[in-house]
Design a protein around this motif. Structure first.
Motif, PDB file in Angstrom:
ATOM      1  N   ALA A  60       0.830  -1.205   0.000  1.00  0.00           N
ATOM      2  CA  ALA A  60       0.000   0.000   0.000  1.00  0.00           C
ATOM      3  C   ALA A  60       0.866   1.257   0.000  1.00  0.00           C
ATOM      4  O   ALA A  60       0.571   2.230  -0.700  1.00  0.00           O
ATOM      5  N   ALA A  61       1.942   1.242   0.766  1.00  0.00           N
ATOM      6  CA  ALA A  61       2.806   2.422   0.841  1.00  0.00           C
ATOM      7  C   ALA A  61       3.520   2.678  -0.476  1.00  0.00           C
ATOM      8  O   ALA A  61       3.848   3.826  -0.803  1.00  0.00           O
ATOM      9  N   LEU A  62       3.755   1.617  -1.270  1.00  0.00           N
ATOM     10  CA  LEU A  62       4.508   1.751  -2.518  1.00  0.00           C
ATOM     11  C   LEU A  62       3.614   1.912  -3.746  1.00  0.00           C
ATOM     12  O   LEU A  62       4.128   1.964  -4.870  1.00  0.00           O
ATOM     13  N   ARG A  63       2.310   1.994  -3.561  1.00  0.00           N
ATOM     14  CA  ARG A  63       1.425   2.121  -4.732  1.00  0.00           C
ATOM     15  C   ARG A  63       1.782   3.392  -5.517  1.00  0.00           C
ATOM     16  O   ARG A  63       2.209   4.397  -4.947  1.00  0.00           O
ATOM     17  N   ARG A  64       1.586   3.337  -6.821  1.00  0.00           N
ATOM     18  CA  ARG A  64       2.008   4.437  -7.685  1.00  0.00           C
ATOM     19  C   ARG A  64       1.170   5.689  -7.465  1.00  0.00           C
ATOM     20  O   ARG A  64       1.690   6.805  -7.461  1.00  0.00           O
ATOM     21  N   ASP A  65      -0.117   5.520  -7.319  1.00  0.00           N
ATOM     22  CA  ASP A  65      -0.999   6.658  -7.100  1.00  0.00           C
ATOM     23  C   ASP A  65      -1.272   6.799  -5.604  1.00  0.00           C
ATOM     24  O   ASP A  65      -1.639   5.833  -4.938  1.00  0.00           O
ATOM     25  N   ARG A  66      -1.040   7.992  -5.095  1.00  0.00           N
ATOM     26  CA  ARG A  66      -1.295   8.283  -3.678  1.00  0.00           C
ATOM     27  C   ARG A  66      -0.503   7.347  -2.759  1.00  0.00           C
ATOM     28  O   ARG A  66      -0.983   6.903  -1.722  1.00  0.00           O
ATOM     29  N   GLY A  67       0.731   7.061  -3.158  1.00  0.00           N
ATOM     30  CA  GLY A  67       1.608   6.263  -2.320  1.00  0.00           C
ATOM     31  C   GLY A  67       2.543   7.152  -1.510  1.00  0.00           C
ATOM     32  O   GLY A  67       2.385   8.377  -1.445  1.00  0.00           O
ATOM     33  N   LEU A  68       3.555   6.533  -0.891  1.00  0.00           N
ATOM     34  CA  LEU A  68       4.432   7.261   0.021  1.00  0.00           C
ATOM     35  C   LEU A  68       5.876   7.316  -0.455  1.00  0.00           C
ATOM     36  O   LEU A  68       6.779   7.596   0.332  1.00  0.00           O
ATOM     37  N   ARG A  69       6.112   7.069  -1.751  1.00  0.00           N
ATOM     38  CA  ARG A  69       7.477   7.158  -2.262  1.00  0.00           C
ATOM     39  C   ARG A  69       7.998   8.581  -2.088  1.00  0.00           C
ATOM     40  O   ARG A  69       7.271   9.553  -2.281  1.00  0.00           O
ATOM     41  N   ALA A  70       9.295   8.699  -1.742  1.00  0.00           N
ATOM     42  CA  ALA A  70       9.873  10.021  -1.481  1.00  0.00           C
ATOM     43  C   ALA A  70      11.246  10.172  -2.119  1.00  0.00           C
ATOM     44  O   ALA A  70      12.041  11.000  -1.691  1.00  0.00           O
ATOM     45  N   GLY A  71      11.542   9.352  -3.145  1.00  0.00           N
ATOM     46  CA  GLY A  71      12.796   9.524  -3.865  1.00  0.00           C
ATOM     47  C   GLY A  71      13.891   8.559  -3.498  1.00  0.00           C
ATOM     48  O   GLY A  71      14.907   8.478  -4.200  1.00  0.00           O
ATOM     49  N   ARG A  72      13.754   7.839  -2.399  1.00  0.00           N
ATOM     50  CA  ARG A  72      14.734   6.820  -2.015  1.00  0.00           C
ATOM     51  C   ARG A  72      14.039   5.469  -1.887  1.00  0.00           C
ATOM     52  O   ARG A  72      12.827   5.399  -1.702  1.00  0.00           O
ATOM     53  N   ARG A  73      14.854   4.425  -1.919  1.00  0.00           N
ATOM     54  CA  ARG A  73      14.319   3.093  -1.665  1.00  0.00           C
ATOM     55  C   ARG A  73      13.850   2.999  -0.218  1.00  0.00           C
ATOM     56  O   ARG A  73      14.441   3.594   0.685  1.00  0.00           O
ATOM     57  N   PHE A  74      12.778   2.231  -0.003  1.00  0.00           N
ATOM     58  CA  PHE A  74      12.382   1.907   1.364  1.00  0.00           C
ATOM     59  C   PHE A  74      13.449   0.995   1.957  1.00  0.00           C
ATOM     60  O   PHE A  74      13.836  -0.005   1.341  1.00  0.00           O
TER      61      PHE A  74
END
Length: 461
Positions: free
Chosen positions: A264-278
């Motif tokens: 869920a955090a990595l989903r493309r739309d409305r996810g939580l990606r911030a430029g770095r790998r989790f």
């Protein structure tokens, strides 16, 4: 070190001997365990007299034992037996002070009895702490012996985690979406962190299961907000939505699979990606170690390539700074401490070290490859001839892959009695990732670490 005793016939009036001892908080905990005297005045984490100050006063019989160490080791030394000891306490000693114990022969009697003046002093201000008279039976024969190696003691006390909790408590509670807290451990950790004002939980999951878990642990839910969702994946998506909409500032894993939460955090739309790998970081409090130890990545990235290791390293440095480690020292681990083209982890380690030198990784000192021994032991580093500001002093250990990291973290937990707090970084908000086997303290400190990191990254501290 070799000790030589002085038998009765060799003792002279005026003979004197002394030993110095730096007293630590852990010394007093060990004394409490061995003696059964649990007076809170002697323990660093307790307020023993109600004045809101934790005193850590040296136990009086601990000071008496310093005198017996001089008598038994040096004067008269091996073979000495006590007959009596008087102790007059004229001042107090505290953890963190160096003390000097001294004995002086003042009289010899029949039957090998020797009378000695005894003192314990604080050299820093010449204060007399303890005075008294000892009567002993001196040894009859001259003996020499090497210092006896007795079993070491490690006090199972997690003072680094206590310090992290103290740092987090003044912060406003961080709004946190707790995903599927539907069994006692996951719900209990969230409610405990709420009671400590570290987080303000929003519980997302099956209300009936949450209520049943609350009854089982006998903790009231009170006015804690509950978002009713039956399916775990839906609960994870709801939690991520709350972050995106600005309602919460952290996520906390409950009773669901890690991959469901991360998906869920990595989903493309409305996810939580911030430029770095989790990436995942264990913050570990290992009894007897002088500082927390961060281990990364032990839970998410299985066989990280160099690009991923850059993010693993940078995320860990950022977290270390957030929890109070000013210039983190990063040891990049391999099986060897020299670059070997046949061992990929040694090449990656050397590249990460050079990238840090060139400013491509910022905020910490990075060195590698280092083997585990010379990353954490100055003696091992010196034996191998490694000259480095990191070797033997590492605050962060970057492991070659998930297998190595997971094994290392669990060995430290189950063999070295460490406590481990777990956080995922690289997302827009910290993700508190706890294990079903984690105890209350590990869950609580995981919340504290996330709160400290979120506060620093948002400029609140």
């Amino acid at each position: 070190m070799q000790y030589h005793n002085k038998p009765f016939d060799q003792l002279q009036i005026g003979d004197t001997a002394e030993l110095t001892r730096f007293c630590t908080e852990d010394d007093f905990y060990a004394f409490a365990s061995n003696s059964g005297n649990h007076n809170p005045l002697n323990l660093a984490d307790e307020d023993g007299d109600g004045d809101n100050v934790n005193e850590a006063i040296a136990p009086e019989m601990f000071l008496g034992a310093l005198i017996s160490a001089v008598l038994g080791n040096i004067l008269p030394g091996a073979g000495t037996l006590y007959k009596s000891q008087s102790l007059d306490f004229s001042a107090r000693a505290y953890a963190g002070e160096e003390l000097l114990a001294r004995v002086t022969v003042i009289k010899k009697r029949d039957n090998r009895e020797v009378v000695l003046e005894t003192q314990v002093m604080r050299p820093s201000d010449a204060a007399l702490i303890v005075s008294g008279i000892a009567v002993v039976i001196a040894p009859e024969k001259e003996l020499s012996f090497n210092e006896i190696e007795v079993p070491g003691l490690v006090v199972e006390r997690h003072r680094h985690f206590d310090a992290l909790l103290d740092r987090s408590r003044p912060l406003p509670p961080i709004p946190t979406a707790v995903v599927a807290p539907e069994e006692p451990n996951s719900l209990g950790g969230a409610l405990l962190a709420a009671r400590e004002t570290i987080i303000k939980p929003v519980l997302i999951g099956d209300p009936d299961k949450i209520a049943a878990a609350a009854r089982e642990i006998e903790l009231p839910l009170g006015d804690v907000e509950i978002v009713p969702v039956k399916d775990h994946l839906d609960a994870a998506n709801n939690a991520v939505d709350l972050v995106v909409e600005g309602h919460v500032e952290a996520l906390m894993k409950g009773h669901l699979h890690t991959d469901e939460l991360l998906r869920a955090a990595l989903r493309r739309d409305r996810g939580l990606r911030a430029g770095r790998r989790f990436t995942h970081v264990f913050v570990m409090d290992i009894p007897g170690q002088p500082h927390p130890l961060l281990v990364t990545d032990a839970a998410i990235n299985i066989e990280p390539d160099l690009e991923t290791k850059i993010d693993i390293t940078q995320n860990a440095i950022d977290l270390a700074i957030s929890i109070g480690i000013g210039a983190p020292k990063v040891g990049v681990l391999s099986a060897v401490e020299t670059v070997n083209p046949a061992i990929r982890s040694s090449i990656d380690a050397a590249l990460l070290s050079k990238m840090a030198e060139r400013g491509q990784i910022r905020g910490g000192l990075v060195d590698g490859p280092l083997a585990m021994d010379n990353a954490v032991s100055l003696a091992a580093a010196r034996t191998k001839g490694i000259v480095s500001e990191v070797a033997g002093r590492a605050d962060i250990l970057v492991v070659p892959n998930l297998d190595a990291g997971n094994m290392l973290a669990k060995q430290l937990t189950y063999i070295a009695h460490a406590e481990a707090a777990g956080v995922v970084l690289g997302a827009r908000v910290p993700i508190i990732l706890t294990s079903r086997a984690d105890g209350e303290k590990a869950r609580l400190v995981s919340c504290a670490v996330a709160a400290l990191h979120a506060a620093r990254m948002s400029g609140k501290i």
